[in-house]
Design a protein around this motif. Sequence first.
Motif, PDB file in Angstrom:
ATOM      1  N   SER A  19      47.840  67.694  39.089  1.00  0.00           N
ATOM      2  CA  SER A  19      47.643  68.027  37.687  1.00  0.00           C
ATOM      3  C   SER A  19      48.982  67.996  36.966  1.00  0.00           C
ATOM      4  O   SER A  19      50.027  68.115  37.584  1.00  0.00           O
ATOM      5  CB  SER A  19      47.039  69.431  37.593  1.00  0.00           C
ATOM      6  OG  SER A  19      47.000  69.871  36.263  1.00  0.00           O
ATOM      7  N   ASP A  20      48.919  67.841  35.660  1.00  0.00           N
ATOM      8  CA  ASP A  20      50.145  67.908  34.878  1.00  0.00           C
ATOM      9  C   ASP A  20      50.272  69.269  34.197  1.00  0.00           C
ATOM     10  O   ASP A  20      50.970  69.430  33.214  1.00  0.00           O
ATOM     11  CB  ASP A  20      50.213  66.764  33.865  1.00  0.00           C
ATOM     12  CG  ASP A  20      49.104  66.817  32.831  1.00  0.00           C
ATOM     13  OD1 ASP A  20      48.188  67.663  32.967  1.00  0.00           O
ATOM     14  OD2 ASP A  20      49.143  66.023  31.878  1.00  0.00           O
ATOM     15  N   GLU A  21      49.571  70.257  34.733  1.00  0.00           N
ATOM     16  CA  GLU A  21      49.622  71.635  34.244  1.00  0.00           C
ATOM     17  C   GLU A  21      50.139  72.544  35.359  1.00  0.00           C
ATOM     18  O   GLU A  21      50.077  72.200  36.535  1.00  0.00           O
ATOM     19  CB  GLU A  21      48.223  72.117  33.824  1.00  0.00           C
ATOM     20  CG  GLU A  21      47.582  71.278  32.737  1.00  0.00           C
ATOM     21  CD  GLU A  21      48.281  71.405  31.399  1.00  0.00           C
ATOM     22  OE1 GLU A  21      48.784  72.502  31.101  1.00  0.00           O
ATOM     23  OE2 GLU A  21      48.334  70.408  30.660  1.00  0.00           O
ATOM     24  N   TRP A  22      50.613  73.725  35.000  1.00  0.00           N
ATOM     25  CA  TRP A  22      50.991  74.713  35.996  1.00  0.00           C
ATOM     26  C   TRP A  22      49.752  75.061  36.808  1.00  0.00           C
ATOM     27  O   TRP A  22      48.650  75.130  36.276  1.00  0.00           O
ATOM     28  CB  TRP A  22      51.539  75.975  35.343  1.00  0.00           C
ATOM     29  CG  TRP A  22      52.919  75.822  34.768  1.00  0.00           C
ATOM     30  CD1 TRP A  22      53.236  75.591  33.476  1.00  0.00           C
ATOM     31  CD2 TRP A  22      54.161  75.890  35.483  1.00  0.00           C
ATOM     32  NE1 TRP A  22      54.612  75.513  33.337  1.00  0.00           N
ATOM     33  CE2 TRP A  22      55.201  75.698  34.545  1.00  0.00           C
ATOM     34  CE3 TRP A  22      54.500  76.104  36.817  1.00  0.00           C
ATOM     35  CZ2 TRP A  22      56.537  75.707  34.895  1.00  0.00           C
ATOM     36  CZ3 TRP A  22      55.838  76.114  37.165  1.00  0.00           C
ATOM     37  CH2 TRP A  22      56.844  75.913  36.214  1.00  0.00           C
ATOM     38  N   GLY A  23      49.931  75.331  38.087  1.00  0.00           N
ATOM     39  CA  GLY A  23      48.810  75.683  38.958  1.00  0.00           C
ATOM     40  C   GLY A  23      48.247  77.056  38.663  1.00  0.00           C
ATOM     41  O   GLY A  23      47.115  77.359  39.031  1.00  0.00           O
TER      42      GLY A  23
END
Length: 127
Positions: A19-23
């Motif tokens: 993902s390109d978001e924080w986990g």
Amino acid sequence: MTSKMVIRQPQPVMDAQESDEWGSEICDCFQDVPECCFAFWCCPCFACMTTKRYGQCLCLPLLDTFGFIPPINMSMRVSMRQRYGIKDTMCKDCLYATFCAPCSWCQMSREMSKRKIPIILISSKNT
């Protein structure tokens, strides 16, 4: 008839990113309660251990005590976002590093555990 032999060296490959978001969000500290407690009660120790796991100097976070905006916390967030391809803003990094330091270090630690992308140092010699 001439033949041409082509030799290609293997190139470093990075696994596909999840993902390109924080986990996890900045306030998701309770996903790992022992880690959260350690970061809350002894943030400098936790920050040093997280920095060491990331592959940097163990004592680097101790420099954060000398400025209004903690430069190491913010630098680690920016570096981690770049390494893992996380889209976020430097403004958020600055806010989290300044006002939510324990939560910021916990978030970075959770991200390293989730991504598990090893740090590989590649050296080469010219022969």
